[in-house]
Design a protein around this motif. Structure first.
Motif, PDB file in Angstrom:
ATOM      1  N   ALA A  65       0.789  -1.216   0.108  1.00 21.86           N
ATOM      2  CA  ALA A  65      -0.100   0.082   0.145  1.00 21.86           C
ATOM      3  C   ALA A  65       0.953   1.270   0.032  1.00 21.86           C
ATOM      4  O   ALA A  65       0.601   2.455  -0.839  1.00 21.86           O
ATOM      5  N   TRP A  66       1.888   1.128   0.959  1.00 23.87           N
ATOM      6  CA  TRP A  66       2.899   2.509   1.040  1.00 23.87           C
ATOM      7  C   TRP A  66       3.597   2.622  -0.331  1.00 23.87           C
ATOM      8  O   TRP A  66       3.539   3.670  -0.993  1.00 23.87           O
ATOM      9  N   SER A  68       2.608   1.640  -3.330  1.00 26.10           N
ATOM     10  CA  SER A  68       1.657   2.229  -4.386  1.00 26.10           C
ATOM     11  C   SER A  68       1.355   3.572  -4.510  1.00 26.10           C
ATOM     12  O   SER A  68       1.583   4.034  -5.341  1.00 26.10           O
ATOM     13  N   LYS A  69       1.304   4.077  -3.183  1.00 26.53           N
ATOM     14  CA  LYS A  69       1.241   5.535  -3.088  1.00 26.53           C
ATOM     15  C   LYS A  69       2.241   6.461  -3.437  1.00 26.53           C
ATOM     16  O   LYS A  69       2.377   7.326  -4.315  1.00 26.53           O
ATOM     17  N   GLU A  70       3.575   5.674  -3.230  1.00 30.54           N
ATOM     18  CA  GLU A  70       4.864   6.430  -3.610  1.00 30.54           C
ATOM     19  C   GLU A  70       4.979   6.505  -5.247  1.00 30.54           C
ATOM     20  O   GLU A  70       5.292   7.437  -5.645  1.00 30.54           O
ATOM     21  N   ALA A  72       2.645   6.241  -6.973  1.00 29.02           N
ATOM     22  CA  ALA A  72       1.590   7.057  -7.896  1.00 29.02           C
ATOM     23  C   ALA A  72       2.145   8.598  -7.765  1.00 29.02           C
ATOM     24  O   ALA A  72       2.109   9.406  -8.713  1.00 29.02           O
ATOM     25  N   LYS A  73       2.778   8.813  -6.856  1.00 29.43           N
ATOM     26  CA  LYS A  73       3.439  10.269  -6.647  1.00 29.43           C
ATOM     27  C   LYS A  73       4.513  10.555  -7.588  1.00 29.43           C
ATOM     28  O   LYS A  73       4.404  11.465  -8.328  1.00 29.43           O
ATOM     29  N   ASP A  78      -0.712  11.430  -8.568  1.00 33.66           N
ATOM     30  CA  ASP A  78      -1.521  11.719  -6.949  1.00 33.66           C
ATOM     31  C   ASP A  78      -2.636  12.716  -6.806  1.00 33.66           C
ATOM     32  O   ASP A  78      -3.408  12.429  -6.265  1.00 33.66           O
ATOM     33  N   TYR A  82      -6.209   8.234  -8.654  1.00 33.59           N
ATOM     34  CA  TYR A  82      -5.537   6.906  -9.596  1.00 33.59           C
ATOM     35  C   TYR A  82      -6.560   5.818  -9.078  1.00 33.59           C
ATOM     36  O   TYR A  82      -7.342   6.015  -7.985  1.00 33.59           O
ATOM     37  N   ILE A 103      -1.600  -0.229 -10.603  1.00 38.80           N
ATOM     38  CA  ILE A 103      -1.631   0.936 -10.220  1.00 38.80           C
ATOM     39  C   ILE A 103      -2.168   1.918 -11.724  1.00 38.80           C
ATOM     40  O   ILE A 103      -1.206   1.812 -12.619  1.00 38.80           O
TER      41      ILE A 103
END
Ligand code: AMP
Ligand code: ZN
Length: 115
Positions: A65-66, A68-70, A72-73, A78, A82, A103
């Motif tokens: 999860a972490w 994936s967020k990074e 996206a950024k 972000d 997304y 993603i």
């Protein structure tokens, strides 16, 4: 796992366009993208599907999860937003039985279906 295409990517036996890797996970471009950004994030560990996540995999799932967020950024999706998708089993449209997060971003994603 023998004959698992994503394990082969993990082991470097087949090529992929890797954009991120660490001790636990690898992210690479989907070979058949359905959005301008379509990245797959997989654990190095072979887990067949969402149904096969074990209690000892909880930290790994949090890490996914972490990351994936990074990702996206890093890929600048972000702010507009997304989608993170895990397809599970036949009705979920899963084709590769090695756990992976899609993603997806870079365009307005309609509905909840895959294609
Ligand atoms: P799923 O339907 O959720 O199992 O998604 C499997 C995804 O893996 C699909 O989007 C395929 O395009 C993608 N895929 C299959 N083989 C490869 C590969 N060798 N490299 C990158 N992506 C792949
Ligand atoms: Zn595998």
């Amino acid at each position: 796992m023998d004959n698992c295409i994503f394990c082969k990517i993990v082991n470097g036996e087949i090529p992929s366009r890797i954009i991120y890797e660490d001790e636990h996970v690898i992210a690479f471009h989907d070979i058949n993208p359905i959005a301008p950004i379509h990245i797959l994030l997989i654990p190095r560990l072979h887990i067949s599907s969402f149904n096969d996540i074990l209690p000892e995999n909880k930290e790994l799932m949090g890490h996914m999860a972490w990351v994936s967020k990074e990702i996206a950024k890093q890929n600048k999706i972000d702010e507009k937003g997304y989608r993170i998708v895990f397809n599970c089993g036949e009705h979920g449209g899963q084709e590769v039985y090695h756990l992976h997060a899609h993603i997806l971003g870079g365009r307005l994603l309609g509905g909840l279906v895959k294609r």
